[in-house]
Design a protein around this motif. Sequence first.
Motif, mmCIF file in Angstrom:
data_model
loop_
_atom_site.group_PDB
_atom_site.id
_atom_site.type_symbol
_atom_site.label_atom_id
_atom_site.label_comp_id
_atom_site.label_asym_id
_atom_site.label_seq_id
_atom_site.Cartn_x
_atom_site.Cartn_y
_atom_site.Cartn_z
ATOM 1 N N VAL A 14 -27.553 -10.829 -4.248
ATOM 2 C CA VAL A 14 -27.303 -12.054 -5.003
ATOM 3 C C VAL A 14 -25.913 -11.959 -5.626
ATOM 4 O O VAL A 14 -25.658 -11.070 -6.440
ATOM 5 C CB VAL A 14 -28.360 -12.272 -6.104
ATOM 6 C CG1 VAL A 14 -28.064 -13.571 -6.858
ATOM 7 C CG2 VAL A 14 -29.755 -12.311 -5.502
ATOM 8 N N GLY A 49 -28.639 -20.767 -13.388
ATOM 9 C CA GLY A 49 -28.512 -20.809 -11.936
ATOM 10 C C GLY A 49 -28.663 -19.434 -11.311
ATOM 11 O O GLY A 49 -29.310 -19.263 -10.267
ATOM 12 N N THR A 50 -28.084 -18.408 -11.990
ATOM 13 C CA THR A 50 -28.218 -17.034 -11.507
ATOM 14 C C THR A 50 -29.665 -16.577 -11.598
ATOM 15 O O THR A 50 -30.190 -15.928 -10.678
ATOM 16 C CB THR A 50 -27.316 -16.093 -12.342
ATOM 17 O OG1 THR A 50 -25.984 -16.589 -12.347
ATOM 18 C CG2 THR A 50 -27.333 -14.691 -11.758
ATOM 19 N N GLN A 107 -32.329 -18.385 -11.448
ATOM 20 C CA GLN A 107 -33.082 -19.047 -10.386
ATOM 21 C C GLN A 107 -32.872 -18.340 -9.043
ATOM 22 O O GLN A 107 -33.824 -18.150 -8.272
ATOM 23 C CB GLN A 107 -32.628 -20.501 -10.291
ATOM 24 C CG GLN A 107 -33.288 -21.299 -9.181
ATOM 25 C CD GLN A 107 -32.785 -22.734 -9.138
ATOM 26 O OE1 GLN A 107 -33.203 -23.561 -9.943
ATOM 27 N NE2 GLN A 107 -31.866 -23.013 -8.214
ATOM 28 N N ALA A 108 -31.638 -17.920 -8.772
ATOM 29 C CA ALA A 108 -31.349 -17.213 -7.524
ATOM 30 C C ALA A 108 -32.055 -15.867 -7.476
ATOM 31 O O ALA A 108 -32.583 -15.465 -6.428
ATOM 32 C CB ALA A 108 -29.834 -17.030 -7.378
ATOM 33 N N PRO A 139 -25.332 -18.358 -5.350
ATOM 34 C CA PRO A 139 -25.737 -19.396 -6.311
ATOM 35 C C PRO A 139 -24.592 -20.387 -6.537
ATOM 36 O O PRO A 139 -23.422 -20.034 -6.503
ATOM 37 C CB PRO A 139 -26.036 -18.609 -7.585
ATOM 38 C CG PRO A 139 -26.109 -17.168 -7.155
ATOM 39 C CD PRO A 139 -25.221 -17.046 -5.966
#
Length: 622
Positions: free
Chosen positions: A494, A502-503, A505-506, A582
């Motif tokens: 990742v 956002g991170t 979620q990734a 992301p």
Amino acid sequence: MKNTWRRVLFGRPLASDKLQHQRLRKLIALPVFASDALSSTAYATQEILLVLCLAGASGLRFTLPVSMAIVSLLAIVIFSYEQTVHAYPKGGGSYIVSRENLNTFAGLTAAASILTDYVLTVAVSISSGVQQITSFFPRLTEMNMTVPLCLLAIAFVTLMNLRGAKESGAIFALPTYIFMMCIFSMIALGLIGPMFGYHTMTYPKPSHLVATEGIGLFLLLKAFASGCSAMTGVEAISDGVQAFKPPESKNAGITLVMMGFLLGGMFLGISWLAQSHNVTYLGALHGGHAESVISQVARAVFGGLSTNVARVAQGAVLFSTAIVLVLAANTAYADFPRLSAILAGDRYMPRQLSNLGDRLVFANGIVMLGLCASVLVIIFKGVTDALIPLYAFGVFMSFTLSQSGMVRRWIRLRPKGWQFKATVNFVGACTTALVLTVIVIEKWEGKVWISAVIVALLVVMFYAINNHYEKMRVQLRMIDDWKSNPNRPHTVLVLLDRLHRGTAQALEYAQMISKDVRAVRVEVSDNQQLNQMVRREWADWGGSVPLVNLASPYRSLFEPVVEYVKQVMEDRPDHLVTVIVPEFTVSRWYYRMLHANHAPLLRMALGNVRGVVVTNLRFYTD
């Protein structure tokens, strides 16, 4: 809002089952497919005069004889293509006929020739149409408006064709018929008027012309070759048989013959009026922006009327000619995309050209044609006389190959009456081959060699594209010993810059698809305080996912990531490696300028690494 503007410009999308309803009846098909050939009368006589004027005033008396020779050739070609229309009810363009009856190379040569001709059709028709306008309003030439007007006209015709064939045909039908009415009215007044006491205005004998060449076979053949620009567009109907309403072949054949009579009549009438009224044309000697022959003929014929009426009548002829010349490009727009789609289906052009758009037209081919024609107009500055020499080579190359293919077809199949049919096409092939030879010899030192080079390059491109698709087909085909491995180990990387929603979620997604997850960050900043803060945040929020920090002393974001991904793949060759990029997306387009979005560039950089899966995961903000 986007869809609203799209519908305004291109119209509502059409369902695939509406394709049959887009077929054209003869009265609409005539302006769609024949406008190119009919409008060529605006510059065919002009190009003959351009050559004959080199012999001085004595050369002008050959204007009508040269035109009659071209009309005789036209009759032969029309008769030959009428057989092609019936032999190929699904469309018998030069490419199909040559490929099926001769060989692939001949077919691709014919295709390259006719595609080149279609691009030139748009450029020449548009530039000639603008020349009619500038002949009526010379001030536009002084204002350097020629090229902008040409580009505007190309954009208009492109847009109309993107709306669909039926709508563009309906739009173009009325101007084409008005043009024919104006031209035939002018010819009739010039021919019959004097019998009833009407006096036209005849120009003085052009004693001012200085003869630079003697009258001989060489000059007459050169004039003939130049006048053969009147033949362009004749093959369009045989290319587009399937665009007609049933019975397709019958309707296409009737339209082809109608076009031949109309074209021959207008061409001979204009040539006779030009010769009998001492019309001259030195366009190329004046930068290609001299008064057009149509304008001079109209001024002479209507010269017996009152000044205001004559001016209106001349304007009607010029504006109807200009409009139909602009719309004549529609012939190319009808057939260039269709032929490109056929070539794409045979894997000789990009496959995107075979896709039907929302309006049941080959939109990609239409746009490509508009762009290529625009480039030509810009290069040659919208000068018709500069574009014409490139024109006839592709036309007669495709004529010759197509008619030769038809001869081979009749001999091979031997249907009833095949001897007569083969003879007709043999005469057509020999005649067009002879004309092609004349064009090459007489115009090679001009610009014909440019057309020949373009055709050769296109054929090479066709083979290169085909070889690429063939290699892809071989590499993508299923092999017998291929085995699925759904339990293959999986490593997920990742990419991140800062820790945010956002991170997070990734990371959540990565842990759903694999147990081996790593976060990767490139430290491109010398701000050690920022780097330490990110590490502390990761210690609090990263959980069991390790954070890999990549140093980048030269501030490159992409190279360290690519090298690390390659290293992971080398260390674990049995693993499937997925890289998650992301990306947060703002809701308003004007806010996007405030954010440096590296995600697309990262995807492009990683896309060159074989064997890695790149996934883009977006987080949408309000």
